[in-house]
Enzyme design. Structure first.
Site, PDB file in Angstrom:
ATOM      1  CG  HIS B  24      50.756  40.599  41.442  1.00  0.00           C
ATOM      2  ND1 HIS B  24      49.825  41.235  40.645  1.00  0.00           N
ATOM      3  CD2 HIS B  24      50.156  40.442  42.652  1.00  0.00           C
ATOM      4  CE1 HIS B  24      48.707  41.436  41.343  1.00  0.00           C
ATOM      5  NE2 HIS B  24      48.890  40.975  42.568  1.00  0.00           N
ATOM      6  CG  HIS B  26      48.959  45.159  45.118  1.00  0.00           C
ATOM      7  ND1 HIS B  26      48.257  45.466  43.974  1.00  0.00           N
ATOM      8  CD2 HIS B  26      48.730  43.850  45.342  1.00  0.00           C
ATOM      9  CE1 HIS B  26      47.614  44.381  43.546  1.00  0.00           C
ATOM     10  NE2 HIS B  26      47.891  43.388  44.363  1.00  0.00           N
ATOM     11  CD  GLN B  29      48.316  45.558  49.048  1.00  0.00           C
ATOM     12  OE1 GLN B  29      48.773  44.450  49.276  1.00  0.00           O
ATOM     13  NE2 GLN B  29      47.255  45.743  48.275  1.00  0.00           N
ATOM     14  NE  ARG B  50      38.038  43.276  50.551  1.00  0.00           N
ATOM     15  CZ  ARG B  50      36.938  43.132  49.795  1.00  0.00           C
ATOM     16  NH1 ARG B  50      37.053  42.886  48.500  1.00  0.00           N
ATOM     17  NH2 ARG B  50      35.745  43.193  50.333  1.00  0.00           N
ATOM     18  CG  HIS B 175      40.959  44.159  41.334  1.00  0.00           C
ATOM     19  ND1 HIS B 175      40.312  43.170  42.043  1.00  0.00           N
ATOM     20  CD2 HIS B 175      41.906  44.655  42.176  1.00  0.00           C
ATOM     21  CE1 HIS B 175      40.835  43.088  43.267  1.00  0.00           C
ATOM     22  NE2 HIS B 175      41.806  43.979  43.361  1.00  0.00           N
ATOM     23  NE  ARG B 178      37.038  39.747  45.044  1.00  0.00           N
ATOM     24  CZ  ARG B 178      37.745  40.805  45.340  1.00  0.00           C
ATOM     25  NH1 ARG B 178      37.157  41.972  45.549  1.00  0.00           N
ATOM     26  NH2 ARG B 178      39.066  40.725  45.430  1.00  0.00           N
ATOM     27  CG  HIS B 202      44.115  39.955  41.787  1.00  0.00           C
ATOM     28  ND1 HIS B 202      43.706  41.246  42.049  1.00  0.00           N
ATOM     29  CD2 HIS B 202      45.397  39.890  42.229  1.00  0.00           C
ATOM     30  CE1 HIS B 202      44.698  41.927  42.619  1.00  0.00           C
ATOM     31  NE2 HIS B 202      45.738  41.135  42.721  1.00  0.00           N
ATOM     32  CD  GLU B 205      44.597  36.504  46.700  1.00  0.00           C
ATOM     33  OE1 GLU B 205      44.107  37.386  45.970  1.00  0.00           O
ATOM     34  OE2 GLU B 205      45.452  36.721  47.564  1.00  0.00           O
ATOM     35  CG  HIS B 239      46.915  35.250  43.857  1.00  0.00           C
ATOM     36  ND1 HIS B 239      48.092  35.424  44.555  1.00  0.00           N
ATOM     37  CD2 HIS B 239      46.274  36.455  43.893  1.00  0.00           C
ATOM     38  CE1 HIS B 239      48.142  36.676  45.002  1.00  0.00           C
ATOM     39  NE2 HIS B 239      47.067  37.318  44.599  1.00  0.00           N
ATOM     40  CG  ASP B 290      50.180  39.992  46.234  1.00  0.00           C
ATOM     41  OD1 ASP B 290      49.653  41.103  46.051  1.00  0.00           O
ATOM     42  OD2 ASP B 290      49.493  38.972  46.445  1.00  0.00           O
TER      43      ASP B 290
END
Lengths: 413, 413
Positions: B24, B26, B29, B50, B175, B178, B202, B205, B239, B290
């Site tokens: 996992h 990203h 980032q 975020r 994703h 949410r 996800h 988390e 997570h 991550d």
């Protein structure tokens, strides 16, 4: 350099920072790394780990202690560490009899630090008993002192011998309230205060230790120390994992140090200290590699903040990068009696190391302390001597060879 | 080599192990490292972090995504990682309009992995809304898909384009609950099942995410997924920090993967997952870098066990070294659709590195997984190509240079 405010600067393709201090170490335990990670017949705990540690203690001689400590200190140096607080409690021969030179083993550890070229604060550690109403285990014989006097005689002998060595400071420790009853702890703390020595003590690491202290004294360890007047700004409480709000206040009001050893505390399942509350109360922090379960000084430092995030489920809770930098350098040096010299040592990092590549110039401490691994270390200079070059200790091949030979002799490889 | 049982062997002065998988990531980032560690006006949280991440997203173009991803993957390779699961959710232009080539940004990330020479499982990630009754933030525009069809069209386009590349696998992700409501999650999971693709998501988390899910559906995220029939042995829950015992049982009964990302979870203050209970229930584990808050693949792996020791205050609770080795290699490859090739990649470590010096031959996995840092990495071979030599990626100078230039262009250094 400001005498209290450490900083990190960029110099071309290098990043320069003060040397890191690890204020709590048991160097001989380096030999246990990777050898205590399997389940025994019973469930694993701090106490089953301690059995493995005692088995190692029974095998050690001065040469082995030297060789293992030298490896441990060289590894720390290669992680950017320039000063070590050694909480030294293996004093005597395997039968419990003192060596002809009573401080033989403390001197073996100091010699190892000298050979590596790192500074050492040797905390001569008193240990009088296994615990309240507990029988001595065989592995503990080598720790036991017959009383306060020989402990203080050892401290004075060590202070006299190393008075002129800029790499060496001497301090005093009581192993724990388990091993040093209240009255002797008070007497040792009093001596440390008169002599202006650091006074270290394991406190509230394990819940069983709290239970034992409550059974004997009706008080928890830090509560007892606070009542007894032991806490002051020379007191360094190691771990301090399980505290009440009153105990946190007492450590803070005394401006005592709390030495967190997160890589070891993670390994031993100690639990999560209330770091933010300790800082809030006024306690000062430092860090220690403790059992040498791992030896990444950057991870040790950032874990102070990161593990408190796990506990509180928030960010920015205990310390931001400038505070982390202080506790990892000035704070650690102060806690082991070397506060006057912290600005003399330095570590140079490779700015192009992937862990810290393209850090912001206005956030160098953030980039380094949250991103670096030992791979970033280039040069380490202690007391004017370059001891690490291109990331490798200048005597590493010999140190590694001696370590291997020693572990073979002890039938550990 | 046994097709399911990874092992570590000594070969002279080298230690050889299978390549590590980080399931996992990203990658973009990576550019945030060391830049999110200061308190803003408000208290820090996942959500304030975020905001910083969204601000970065708004600046990115395909070239920047390529350059940052390339740096992130080179750093992973230098830590022993040979396969990355990229949870890719930045799809469109800054105004939310798809690029002429809809999979432009996914291809930029894949190109970065190819340039570095690591394998990649690209999880094409669906993202339909900001959340239940939530307005879209500006930074989220680039994530949003107009429906299931364009998501699946992208997946099919990517599968067709990389069908013959042994470095590339394609998978599907929702994703989070949410961002992807229940019915769409079910539809995506159904597609993944038909196509035999990994399905990542996800889950649980942050506590605010549980509250939102309860408000919308009267169920917690994993509870909802279990009821909806989404959990199976192709499901990879990222997570899974905050679960009820029933949810843990549901993940275990499905033989689902749980991907722990401890260095990021520590950084973001996510809390402590109940790892031992997940293992006990039958869930399989893997790990992920991550957010690239740090990039020490060995720390990522041992943290699975160590952080559960902090939670439970015991040792040997979730996984011993052989299980850790499995989840870091075979498990991770399986979780990102590369299970067939895990045994083809390998990492060679320097046996004399201080972190692993004189490990026991009968406890090599213990010595390596609990002791190594990236400094121990010597050579990394993926799909027959040597991509890291003497600890440094073979194209590192160019990759580093491009990364620096890119961050300057984005006004980040």
């Amino acid at each position: 350099m400001d005498t209290q405010k450490p900083s990190i600067t960029r110099q071309g393709d290098r990043i320069v920072m003060p040397g890191l201090a690890t204020a709590h170490s048991h160097a001989f335990q380096r030999a246990l790394r990777g050898r205590t990670q399997r389940r025994a017949t019973q469930a694993g705990s701090f106490w089953s780990w301690r059995g493995l540690m005692y088995a190692l203690v029974e095998k050690l001689d001065p040469e082995a202690i030297f060789a293992i400590s030298q490896m441990a200190f060289a590894e720390l140096a290669m992680s950017g560490v320039t000063a070590v607080g050694e909480f030294h409690y293996v004093h005597h021969g395997p039968d419990g009899q003192p060596y002809a030179n009573r401080t033989e083993l403390a001197e073996a550890v100091i010699r190892a630090a000298q050979a590596v070229g790192v500074r050492i604060g040797l905390m001569r550690t008193a240990y009088f008993r296994a615990g309240y109403q507990k029988e001595l285990a065989a592995g503990q014989r080598r720790f036991i002192d017959s009383g306060i006097e020989p402990v203080l005689a050892d401290v004075e002998q060590l202070m006299a011998r190393y008075a002129n060595d800029p790499l060496v400071a001497v301090g005093l420790a009581a192993h724990s309230i388990r091993a040093v009853p209240r009255e002797q702890t008070i007497a040792l703390a009093e001596y440390a205060r008169q002599q202006r020595l650091p006074f270290h003590m394991h406190v509230a690491e394990q819940r069983a230790e709290l239970e034992e202290c409550l059974a004997e004294y009706g008080r928890r360890p830090v509560e007892l120390l606070a009542e007894a007047g032991v806490l002051d700004d020379r007191f360094v409480g190691i771990h301090a994992t399980h505290l009440t709000p009153d105990e946190i206040e007492a450590l803070g009001a005394a401006r005592a140090f709390v030495c967190l050893c997160r890589t070891t505390e993670r390994d031993l399942g100690d639990g999560l200290p209330e770091t933010a509350a300790l800082v809030q109360a006024g306690a000062r922090l430092c860090v220690g590699v403790d059992s040498h379960a791992g030896s990444d000084a950057f991870e040790e430092v950032r874990a102070v903040e990161l593990d408190d995030r796990s506990r509180t489920e928030a960010r920015h809770v205990a310390a931001e990068a400038p505070e982390l930098l202080w506790l990892a350098t000035v704070g650690g040096y102060q806690a082991i009696g070397l506060g006057a010299v912290w600005a003399e040592d330095r570590v140079t990092l490779k700015a192009d190391d992937p862990g810290i590549a393209a850090v912001s110039d206005n956030l160098l401490a953030d980039g380094v302390l949250f991103g670096a691994t030992p791979r970033a270390v280039d040069v380490v200079v202690v007391n004017g001597q370059m001891i690490v070059q291109d990331g490798v200790h200048v005597h590493y091949p010999e140190i590694y060879q001696m370590y291997q030979t020693t572990l073979r002799r002890l039938h550990m490889v």
